[in-house]
Write an enzyme that holds these catalytic residues in place. Sequence first.
Site, PDB file in Angstrom:
ATOM      1  N   GLU A 209       0.880  -1.203   0.085  1.00  0.00           N
ATOM      2  CA  GLU A 209      -0.089  -0.016   0.119  1.00  0.00           C
ATOM      3  C   GLU A 209       0.818   1.076   0.065  1.00  0.00           C
ATOM      4  OE1 GLU A 209      -2.027  -1.412   3.393  1.00  0.00           O
ATOM      5  OE2 GLU A 209      -0.829   0.069   4.857  1.00  0.00           O
ATOM      6  N   HIS A 247      -4.093   2.447   8.629  1.00  0.00           N
ATOM      7  CA  HIS A 247      -2.661   1.903   8.994  1.00  0.00           C
ATOM      8  C   HIS A 247      -1.864   2.974   9.251  1.00  0.00           C
ATOM      9  CE1 HIS A 247      -3.489  -2.255   6.729  1.00  0.00           C
ATOM     10  NE2 HIS A 247      -3.765  -2.259   7.960  1.00  0.00           N
TER      11      HIS A 247
END
Lengths: 295, 374
Positions: A209, A247
């Site tokens: 990501e 995150h």
Amino acid sequence: MSILLDDTNAIVIQGITGKMGRFSVRDIADYGGRVVAGTSPRRAGAEVEGIPVFADMRTAVGETGADTALVYVPPAGALDAMLEAIDAGCRLVVYPGDGLPVADAIAMRAAARRSGAVVVGPNTPGVISPGKAKLGFMPSFCYRPGSLGVISRSGSLSYEVCHRLSRAGLGQSTVVGIGGDPVKGVNAAEAVAYFHDDPATDAIVYLGEIGGGDEYDLAAYAAQPDAKPVAALVVGRSAPRGRKMGHASALIDARADGHAAKIAALRAAGVCAAETLSQLVPEVERLVQPQAASA
Amino acid sequence: MFLREFEAKHLLQSVGVTVPGGTLIRDPAELDECALSYPLAVKAQVAGGGRGKAGGVVRAEDPAAVRSAARRVLSLDFEGERAEAVLLEPWLTAERELYLCVAVDGRAGGYVVLYAPQGGVEVEAGQPPTRYDVGSPNDFRGHELRDVLAAVEPDAALRESVVPLARQLLHLAASRDCVTVEINPLFVVEDGGLVAGDAKIILDEWAAFRSADIAEAIARARRGEPDLVRRCLEAGLMLVPLDGDIGLISGGAGMTMAVMDLIAEAGSRPACFLDCSANPAPQGYGLAFAMLDADPRVRSILVSIFGGATQMERVARVMTRLMAERDSDKPVVFRLNGTNAHQIDDIFAAAGLDNHATIEAAVATAVNVIGGGA
């Protein structure tokens, strides 16, 4: 073979009397994993699903021969629980929880390196070697045995992707959730090294990501002449700059953190890189069946 | 959590770093009681970067200039944030401006020290700072940093001042749960001393349970949010408001981003990043629907959850209940899968709800139902 986990691991669940502990005892056993003990400082002497509960890790390991720990302990006590597992001699420790202060993650990583133990996490569903054992709470039906080594920064994305891979006939040797935090027990570079050395893994699938530098470590591996074939997905193409996407490390600060820069670096290193989820299985098929894909 | 400059400098001072002696005011009326010397810097106190470029730092030569500058910086908008206070500091004459930072870095497996011989607002545009990968704080070695600095900093005496300062910053980061401690510019003053011209400290919000500073910084940031956003954050939902028209209720950060990307690819835009996995209960999902139903920009809602620890038969029951109780005409599109997913179809069928087999199909429905798409 597989990495980190197979049917020889003897598992102790720390915090076995909690909701997740009770769920995992049965879930792991249903998958063929060997849960041999649990710990709970206040519930020693009890049993959960027939598994004995001990007060501490030294006793649990001494009485049962456990060598692997799954830690379901809230963040304030998590570092101590992991250090206890390492000090008791566990070779593999999985900490699925999120919300671990990063200073504690740094201490956890340092302790693991000192002792030679492997810690996976934080913020991960764990590790599964399909057909052999699971150490975590990923949905078992998503996986089937095979030769792809899968590394993921995100839990639910790894379920989705492995479900797609399995349906396409592309099984997995081991799937390791390295987690979404910046400081990890096992990072991407280390997970790749394990898969590189595993004869049962023919190719590597990486789910990354925006933010952080793991994708560049993956690119550095893929650029080596003896690297195994690598496919990768990077999510966050539509994420705005400067906002943390759930995150702790999914934040675009500099240009290198962004989706386009990571895709470009991976492709330059020879990685079959997917820009969205829908493209990943075709990229993996291109990787493992080059003749079929070009026909 | 991003601290304001005066808070960051207070922390720096507490570990022995030299900061300019400043005066904090919240209202220009307080200037009557301040004994100030000129020139000085008038600095807006906001919890975000880019302040200097936005006009939040002004040089003032006399009391009238301070007063008008203070009024002006208090009225400025810094990406949606207003300054609640102004820091007045002596305008320092620096021999040089450096850049020094200690930050958490995944590839270092812990902390990294970053140094650039030329600091200031242009540090991001120039050569990237030199790195010293520390890892665990106990592995910091002054001699290793000295060797790293020698490659970019020719002034040996200065290097000897930077090494102990870096250790102070590392000590602060490790002991007070800071993920970033950045001094930019770091002034070299006439006697060779180092003074923190500015200070950027980001605290680890996961450490709020052991830090009153962090708990307070989180509470302050939330006070500035709209009521429903604040309630979602307090309920543990990970929420980043965006500006599209598809409300996304999701689980897991990576999967949420993957679905956002698919929505964008289908020609629409997500209204939010919203990861409900920390509170997959009636309260969490209820707040998510309440917020999206109340937002006039949101035209359809996509629920995309692939649960592991989240047991999906429970989610399916929560969804049927919420759909029965909900008072909104906005279409809701479901794609649920994961642990115990085989029970979803029966639960949904009894409630007259549809579950999509793939996320691509669900995204297409959510986009088509509002007449969007490429």
